[in-house]
Design a protein around this motif. Structure first.
Motif, mmCIF file in Angstrom:
data_model
loop_
_atom_site.group_PDB
_atom_site.id
_atom_site.type_symbol
_atom_site.label_atom_id
_atom_site.label_comp_id
_atom_site.label_asym_id
_atom_site.label_seq_id
_atom_site.Cartn_x
_atom_site.Cartn_y
_atom_site.Cartn_z
ATOM 1 N N THR A 23 0.775 -1.209 0.040
ATOM 2 C CA THR A 23 0.086 0.079 0.069
ATOM 3 C C THR A 23 0.763 1.273 -0.109
ATOM 4 N N ALA A 24 0.475 2.302 -0.692
ATOM 5 C CA ALA A 24 0.845 3.653 -0.478
ATOM 6 C C ALA A 24 -0.159 4.295 0.255
ATOM 7 N N ALA A 25 -0.097 5.691 0.407
ATOM 8 C CA ALA A 25 -1.038 6.141 1.208
ATOM 9 C C ALA A 25 -1.913 7.058 0.403
ATOM 10 N N THR A 26 -2.716 5.922 -0.130
ATOM 11 C CA THR A 26 -3.918 6.098 -1.385
ATOM 12 C C THR A 26 -5.001 5.499 -0.878
ATOM 13 N N VAL A 101 -7.654 -0.778 -0.863
ATOM 14 C CA VAL A 101 -7.244 -0.779 0.591
ATOM 15 C C VAL A 101 -7.470 0.615 1.248
ATOM 16 N N THR A 102 -8.309 0.706 2.012
ATOM 17 C CA THR A 102 -8.673 2.042 2.558
ATOM 18 C C THR A 102 -8.651 2.316 4.135
ATOM 19 N N GLY A 103 -8.759 3.312 4.631
ATOM 20 C CA GLY A 103 -8.637 3.734 5.832
ATOM 21 C C GLY A 103 -9.763 3.403 6.879
ATOM 22 N N ALA A 104 -10.967 3.406 6.379
ATOM 23 C CA ALA A 104 -11.903 3.112 7.070
ATOM 24 C C ALA A 104 -13.014 2.057 6.469
ATOM 25 N N ILE A 105 -13.829 1.435 7.447
ATOM 26 C CA ILE A 105 -14.513 0.165 6.863
ATOM 27 C C ILE A 105 -15.508 0.549 6.148
ATOM 28 N N THR A 111 -11.123 6.953 2.225
ATOM 29 C CA THR A 111 -10.094 7.480 3.268
ATOM 30 C C THR A 111 -8.833 6.755 2.850
ATOM 31 N N ASN A 112 -7.716 7.550 2.550
ATOM 32 C CA ASN A 112 -6.449 6.762 2.391
ATOM 33 C C ASN A 112 -6.096 5.948 3.303
ATOM 34 N N ALA A 113 -5.333 4.744 3.015
ATOM 35 C CA ALA A 113 -4.800 3.751 3.772
ATOM 36 C C ALA A 113 -3.508 4.286 4.175
ATOM 37 N N VAL A 114 -2.925 3.494 5.211
ATOM 38 C CA VAL A 114 -1.573 4.024 5.743
ATOM 39 C C VAL A 114 -0.645 3.377 4.518
ATOM 40 N N ALA A 115 0.656 3.806 4.327
ATOM 41 C CA ALA A 115 1.565 3.149 3.416
ATOM 42 C C ALA A 115 2.480 1.979 4.372
ATOM 43 N N GLY A 116 2.693 0.944 3.334
ATOM 44 C CA GLY A 116 3.649 -0.155 4.041
ATOM 45 C C GLY A 116 2.904 -1.436 4.314
#
Length: 124
Positions: A23-26, A101-105, A111-116
């Motif tokens: 993942t990237a911050a996207t 892959v996102t930052g919320a359900i 929402t952007n996910a965290v990188a790595g």
């Protein structure tokens, strides 16, 4: 006389293809397979301090996150490794297999996910 027949069937496993995503911050939109297929497993290594949400779509093209609804959402806690096995038959995707892959359900979350975070999937 009696006729006896015997038949032997050998099932050979078919080697699947693999898809790897870091993942990237996207929102990490990608097409895993652009035609119908089966997803057999997904392993998510989230070595970050932030949870992520892996979303799988029955689409041959990239998902539109504001309108497309995933068929599977996998919450992955921070600092964890999660393995999802869909069995010997796999999870069927009749159109194609796409991912975000996102930052919320939420189903239409952007929402952007965290990188790595590393995601490895096996499909046919």
């Amino acid at each position: 006389g009696a006729v006896t027949t015997s038949e032997t069937t050998t099932n050979k496993p078919v080697a699947g293809s693999s898809h790897n995503l870091v993942t990237a911050a996207t929102t990490n939109i990608a097409v895993i397979k652009a035609t119908a297929g089966n997803l057999y497993e997904t392993v998510v290594s989230n070595v970050t301090a932030t949870p992520v949400y892996v979303k799988l779509y029955n689409k041959a093209t990239a998902p539109v996150l504001t309108t497309d609804v995933p068929v599977v959402t996998i919450p992955v806690p921070a600092n964890s490794i999660s393995s999802f096995n869909f069995g010997t038959i796999g999870k069927r995707f009749t159109l194609g297999i796409s991912i975000s892959v996102t930052g919320a359900i939420g189903a239409t979350d952007v929402t952007n996910a965290v990188a790595g975070v590393q995601i490895n999937s096996t499909y046919l």
